[in-house]
Design an enzyme around this catalytic site. Structure first.
Site, mmCIF file in Angstrom:
data_model
loop_
_atom_site.group_PDB
_atom_site.id
_atom_site.type_symbol
_atom_site.label_atom_id
_atom_site.label_comp_id
_atom_site.label_asym_id
_atom_site.label_seq_id
_atom_site.Cartn_x
_atom_site.Cartn_y
_atom_site.Cartn_z
ATOM 1 N N THR A 1 -34.070 68.337 102.408
ATOM 2 C CA THR A 1 -33.061 67.814 101.491
ATOM 3 C C THR A 1 -32.645 66.397 101.871
ATOM 4 O OG1 THR A 1 -32.238 70.043 101.078
ATOM 5 C CG2 THR A 1 -30.774 68.227 100.515
ATOM 6 N N GLU B 1 -23.444 73.063 104.344
ATOM 7 C CA GLU B 1 -24.334 72.121 103.677
ATOM 8 C C GLU B 1 -24.249 70.729 104.302
ATOM 9 O OE1 GLU B 1 -26.392 73.877 102.208
ATOM 10 O OE2 GLU B 1 -26.115 73.627 100.041
#
Length: 312
Positions: A187, A134
């Site tokens: 994101t 991530e």
């Protein structure tokens, strides 16, 4: 607990909904039946080799791929430099969809490799490795997607320093409906528009909703869950990124949803419902709203997976 090592394994890595309404960066859930497929095998060459990726144009170089980065972190901790892992990734979750595409790759990789290593690590110990994927994907090593992908059900990140992830109760009759508009919201971009400071009155309201949502899950109090699905901090800023967002929320509740919000950083929107019938009624309403907009979309109706990454 260790077991006899396997030479290869196939796993299913579920899609996830993170930032569950009031639970920005701390609460996530795993979907059932929606996710990536991965095949891992012990290799003869030390290190990590991604041999094929199907369904998305992503880097094969391990250091540039979220699955590869997660595995490199895991092998470093494993401490046996001769160990080699080969990976085939079959992407079923579109990158930038808001339902944990990068998390599925990272979580599936480390959970699958852990099986090959005789379950050397506990599920909780796998989460920090997947978080490194991530970090590569969006610049922030958040856990609210990878934790439910690995552990299943609802998870709560109580703390990041030190990392403390708690698996929450999942009511048996709680369903989730997700609409994924076929537009990409990165994101990193969605995080970039957020305010770095919030008003105390908003923080207090958000804390109350988080506590009530956790209580509602354990008590299986669907009305309390419904009242708690309110985000007064992040959603008002990110809503502009999603077509017809507020109309979607209002009319889905009228169709039987308990409530919902933006899935991850968007553009997907999730709604929780009590029972499959309500969840499918919500899906029909989503279609009714989006069909005239000229935006392609996918809709998923799912139970909440309580198993996380699982062997196929």
């Amino acid at each position: 607990m260790s077991q006899q090592h396997k030479k290869s394994v196939k796993v299913f890595a579920p899609a996830t909904v993170a930032n569950v309404a009031c639970g920005f960066d701390i609460i996530g859930l795993a979907l059932d039946g929606v996710g990536d497929e991965m095949e891992l095998r012990l290799g003869d060459t030390p290190g990590v080799r991604i041999t094929a990726i199907e369904g998305a144009d992503l880097p094969l170089e391990a250091a540039q791929n979220v699955a590869g980065v997660a595995l490199l972190a895991m092998l470093q901790e494993y401490g046996q430099p001769e160990t080699g892992i080969e990976v085939v990734i079959r992407k079923r979750i579109q990158p930038g969809s808001g339902i944990g595409s990068s998390a599925a790759s990272a979580a599936g990789a480390v959970a699958g490799a852990n099986i090959l290593l005789g379950n050397h690590f506990s599920p909780e110990e796998l989460v920090p490795f997947a978080m490194e994927g991530e970090r590569l994907a969006c610049g922030t090593p958040h856990a609210d997607n990878v934790a439910p992908a690995i552990m299943g059900g609802f998870t709560l990140v109580r703390s990041y320093q030190p990392l403390d992830v708690i698996r929450l109760h999942t009511p048996a009759d709680l369903w989730v409906t997700v609409i994924h508009p076929q537009i990409e919201v990165k994101t990193s971009d969605a995080r970039g528009i957020l305010k770095q400071q919030v008003l105390l009155k908003d923080a207090i309201r958000q804390w109350g909703n988080v506590g009530a949502l956790v209580a509602g899950l354990y008590r299986e109090d669907y009305q309390l869950i419904s009242r708690s699905l309110e985000d007064v901090i992040v959603e008002p800023i990110r809503a502009i990124l999603i077509p017809a967002f507020y109309d979607l929320k209002l009319r889905c509740r009228e169709a039987g949803a308990l409530g919902g919000g933006i899935s991850g950083s968007g553009p997907s929107v999730f709604m929780l419902s009590k029972g499959e019938e309500n969840a499918r009624n919500v899906a029909a309403m989503m279609e009714q709203i989006y069909a005239p907009l000229g935006v392609d979309y996918k809709i998923y109706v799912s139970r909440i997976s309580t198993s996380g990454v699982k062997e196929m």
